[in-house]
Structure formats: structure tokens, C-alpha cells
Design an enzyme around this catalytic site. Structure first.
Site, PDB file in Angstrom:
ATOM      1  N   ASP A   7       0.372  -3.233   8.837  1.00  0.00           N
ATOM      2  CA  ASP A   7      -0.868  -2.652   9.085  1.00  0.00           C
ATOM      3  C   ASP A   7      -1.671  -3.109  10.079  1.00  0.00           C
ATOM      4  OD1 ASP A   7      -3.534  -2.230   9.532  1.00  0.00           O
ATOM      5  OD2 ASP A   7      -3.614  -1.243   7.170  1.00  0.00           O
TER       6      ASP A   7
ATOM      7  N   TYR B 105      -5.647  -9.912  -2.729  1.00  0.00           N
ATOM      8  CA  TYR B 105      -4.949  -8.553  -2.081  1.00  0.00           C
ATOM      9  C   TYR B 105      -5.666  -8.152  -0.244  1.00  0.00           C
ATOM     10  CZ  TYR B 105      -5.901  -3.523  -1.629  1.00  0.00           C
ATOM     11  OH  TYR B 105      -5.795  -2.011  -1.186  1.00  0.00           O
TER      12      TYR B 105
ATOM     13  N   LYS C 117      -2.168  -2.389   0.713  1.00  0.00           N
ATOM     14  CA  LYS C 117      -0.841  -2.610  -0.512  1.00  0.00           C
ATOM     15  C   LYS C 117       0.168  -2.779   0.727  1.00  0.00           C
ATOM     16  CE  LYS C 117      -1.395  -1.789  -4.505  1.00  0.00           C
ATOM     17  NZ  LYS C 117      -0.804  -3.067  -5.795  1.00  0.00           N
ATOM     18  N   ASP C 118       1.069  -2.974   0.435  1.00  0.00           N
ATOM     19  CA  ASP C 118       2.623  -2.985   0.530  1.00  0.00           C
ATOM     20  C   ASP C 118       2.429  -1.829   2.144  1.00  0.00           C
ATOM     21  OD1 ASP C 118       3.085  -5.478  -0.618  1.00  0.00           O
ATOM     22  OD2 ASP C 118       2.824  -3.723  -2.391  1.00  0.00           O
TER      23      ASP C 118
END
Ligand code: F6R
Ligand code: MG
Ligand code: MG
Length: 360
Positions: free
Chosen positions: A5, A222, A225-226
């Protein structure tokens, strides 16, 4: 499969078309000079996905560096100038250091000798973590109620071996199914800690590989997410493509969704833009799938695997489950448990209240 991302449009909803264009251009150039055999660039929600074939084997620094430079280029040429949201998010280090594992991007590699005909299915998830593959991988390779071939086809009858990674202690264990099925389930039923990394047929034939990066464990906080990826070979002595897909007909609950802090259903979607935008409450968690034939390291295809009305009911169920889960608002089990919340911004909020507690 290497993905990252590196910034997205309208928050974390989807990629910008120019990001895909730049990545394609970059990999086309690499293909022409022979650095890779073939490639396909796509996206899952806000993640840029590089599907590549090459003859260098797993963990090769030049392949890892190529992907790293590709993500850098997308970030510098598109994400930053357009001020896309969270530009360069998953590139946790400044410079490439030999192996992309642990540097932010997710990676799944599978080295194999091509069979006479080799169907390969690629699954890419957004707004969830690597443990999301545990349930479908178990169903595909170990559950005869999912995979008819485990019973009917003598070539599958000896079962499969699973490599499970403990992401907290960084140790792995090999478990054989069906003999050690209960031991396997004892581990992978805790998907935040134990994740399936590889699956091999009993004779050693490589069958599947999944990415295992936990960004929060690398960064200590954080950072999104992966959003894991997974490669699965199918047919002729392996589960059929349809048996692989059948495992996704149940939209099981996974961790991720809004702020990486909520359980929600994994919704199988087409890669086409209408379904491949992750919007409601930054979700619900999504999986897209592409199917190829690998022919002399060329990627023939792809087939958009979930663009089938047969998955409409799964999507409806996922929407229903999304409604049901959402109605819990800030309460567990919609919101993740305290161990998982440690890597979010919740501890900062709790810290504020610390001095206000009185002894009973
Ligand atoms: C999920 C994800 C998003 C963000 C959320 C808040 O993986 O990344 O759900 O956590 O949109 O983002 P910020 O704090 O940047 O406004
Ligand atoms: Mg994002
Ligand atoms: Mg994502």
C-alpha cells in the site's frame, strides 16, 4: 507475489489508475531486459499487487529490490505528487537492504517445476491480516467436506504438509494432515499468532505459499493492516480450481476492517473496479482472485475468479454479517481484543485515564 500500500484515493478506498500504469511500465521494462519472465499488475482495494514469474528462485535479492524500486517509483511519480492518502505507507525503511521481508511490503513466493499444465491461482486481500488465509487454506488442503479430491483422488489421498509460522516468537513448525490435523487446528485457530506459510503435498510438491508480514510487529505500532496475498497451484493431483474457490464461499470473520481494529466478514470480489473498492467502514475486508495458466514462465490469463454470480450469495451473506457485526459498535467481539488493540491508538486513550483510577 509482492504487494504494498503506497497510497490511495479517497482515504484507503482504492488505488489511483496512474499508480497501476507506472508499476506496469516499470515491470515491462524489467521484462524486456530479462530481469523477470512475465508479470501482471493489479490491485486489491488500496494495495498495488505485483504478480511476477522468474527463474531466480525464492528470496532472490534482485527480485526483491526490483519490487522495492517499483513501489518507490509509484510513490515518487504518482502518490506524492497527487498527495494520495498515506503515500508510501508500507515502505517502512529508507533504502533497500537485501530482503524485502520485514521492510513493509507483503511477499509470497513459490518455486516449482512446471507440470505439463499448471493452473496457478492468486488471492489478494485488503483490510485484513495473514491469518485470514488459515481457514480457507485448511479447508482447501485438509477438509474433505470442502475438497472432494481428498477422498476421491488417490493422488491427494496421502494428504498435505503445512508449515506454520508463529509470528510472535518467529519460529516455524511442520505438521502433516490428516495425521496431525488436530494439532494443526490447535495452532491455526489463533490466526493472529499462527499463520500458514507454505503447503506441500505429501511427496513434497509445492502447493501453496502465503505472505506472513505483520506490519505492526515490524513497526511496533499500527501502520495499516498487512493485507496478505497467497499463491495456490491447482488440479491434477492438487485440489481443483473449483475446490480452491469453494473455500471462499463462506465469508468467515477476519481481523482488520476499520483502523485494523475490527472483526468482519471476508467478502470475495471481482477485481473490476465496481467491486474492488473498499468503502463501507473502510471495508468490509475483501479478497480478490486471479487465475492463470503458467506456461514456460509466462502468465496466461488472468481469469477474474470471483466475477461469478455463484458468489453473489456469499457477498450478500457478507453484507448481512457486516450489518450484524457493525451493530456492536465499539464492543468486542466486533472490536478486536486487548492484545490486538495494543498496536492501535487505543492505548494512548487508556493512558489518559490511568491516574483517575482509585483503589477499591
Ligand atoms: C485500515 C486502514 C484505515 C485507517 C482509517 C484511519 O487498514 O488503514 O481503516 O486506519 O481510515 O486512518 P487515519 O488515522 O489515517 O485517518
Ligand atoms: Mg491504505
Ligand atoms: Mg490495504
Amino acid at each position: 507475489m509482492i504487494k504494498a500500500d503506497v497510497g490511495s484515493v479517497a482515504g484507503h478506498t482504492t488505488v489511483h489508475p496512474q499508480q497501476i500504469e507506472v508499476a506496469r511500465h516499470f515491470l515491462e521494462e524489467a521484462r524486456q531486459r530479462g530481469a523477470i519472465s512475465d508479470y501482471h499488475v493489479t490491485h486489491a482495494g488500496d494495495d498495488v499487487e505485483l504478480i511476477m514469474t522468474h527463474g531466480m528462485g525464492e528470496n532472490h535479492p534482485s527480485i526483491h529490490e526490483l519490487a522495492w524500486r517499483c513501489f518507490k517509483e509509484v510513490t515518487e511519480k504518482v502518490s506524492r505528487p497527487l498527495k494520495l492518502y498515506a503515500a508510501g505507507q508500507d515502505l517502512l525503511s529508507e533504502a533497500f537492504s537485501g530482503n524485502i521481508k520485514g521492510m513493509g511490503p507483503g511477499i509470497a513466493e513459490l518455486e516449482f517445476t512446471e507440470r505439463q499444465s499448471d493452473p496457478v491461482l492468486i488471492f489478494m486481500a485488503d483490510k485484513t491480516e495473514p491469518g485470514a488465509w488459515n481457514l480457507p487454506l485448511f479447508k482447501i488442503f485438509a477438509d474433505p467436506f470442502n475438497t472432494a479430491g481428498l477422498i476421491i483422488d488417490p493422488k491427494l489421498h496421502e494428504g498435505f504438509g503445512f508449515t506454520v509460522l508463529d509470528v510472535i516468537d518467529n519460529i516455524t513448525v511442520e505438521l502433516k494432515c490428516p495425521v496431525e490435523m488436530y494439532d494443526l487446528l490447535a495452532l491455526i485457530g489463533t490466526p493472529a499468532r499462527y499463520v500458514i506459510e507454505k503447503v506441500r503435498r505429501s511427496d513434497g510438491l509445492p502447493a501453496a505459499a502465503a505472505s506472513t508480514t505483520r506490519l505492526s510487529l515490524i513497526a511496533g505500532k499500527y501502520v495499516g493492516k498487512d493485507d496478505p496475498v497467497c499463491i495456490i497451484r491447482a488440479q491434477y493431483g492438487l485440489p481443483a480450481a473449483g475446490e480452491v474457490l469453494e473455500a471462499f464461499a463462506f465469508p468467515h470473520l477476519v481481523a482488520g476492517w476499520m483502523r485494523g481494529s475490527h472483526h468482519g466478514p471476508l467478502m470475495p470480489s471481482s477485481v473490476n473496479d465496481l467491486q474492488n473498492r473498499v468503502s463501507r467502514f473502510d471495508g468490509p475486508p475483501r479478497v480478490v482472485g486471479l487465475g492463470f495458466q503458467v506456461s514456460d514462465a509466462k502468465l496466461i490469463g488472468p481469469v477474474d475468479l470471483f466475477a461469478d454470480p455463484a458468489f453473489d450469495r456469499t457477498r450478500e451473506t457478507a453484507s448481512l454479517v457486516a450489518d450484524y457485526m457493525r451493530r456492536h459498535g465499539p464492543f468486542m467481539p466486533h472490536r478486536l481484543g486487548p492484545e490486538e488493540m495494543e498496536y492501535t491508538t487505543l492505548p494512548e486513550v487508556l493512558k489518559k485515564l490511568k491516574d483517575r483510577f482509585r483503589k477499591v
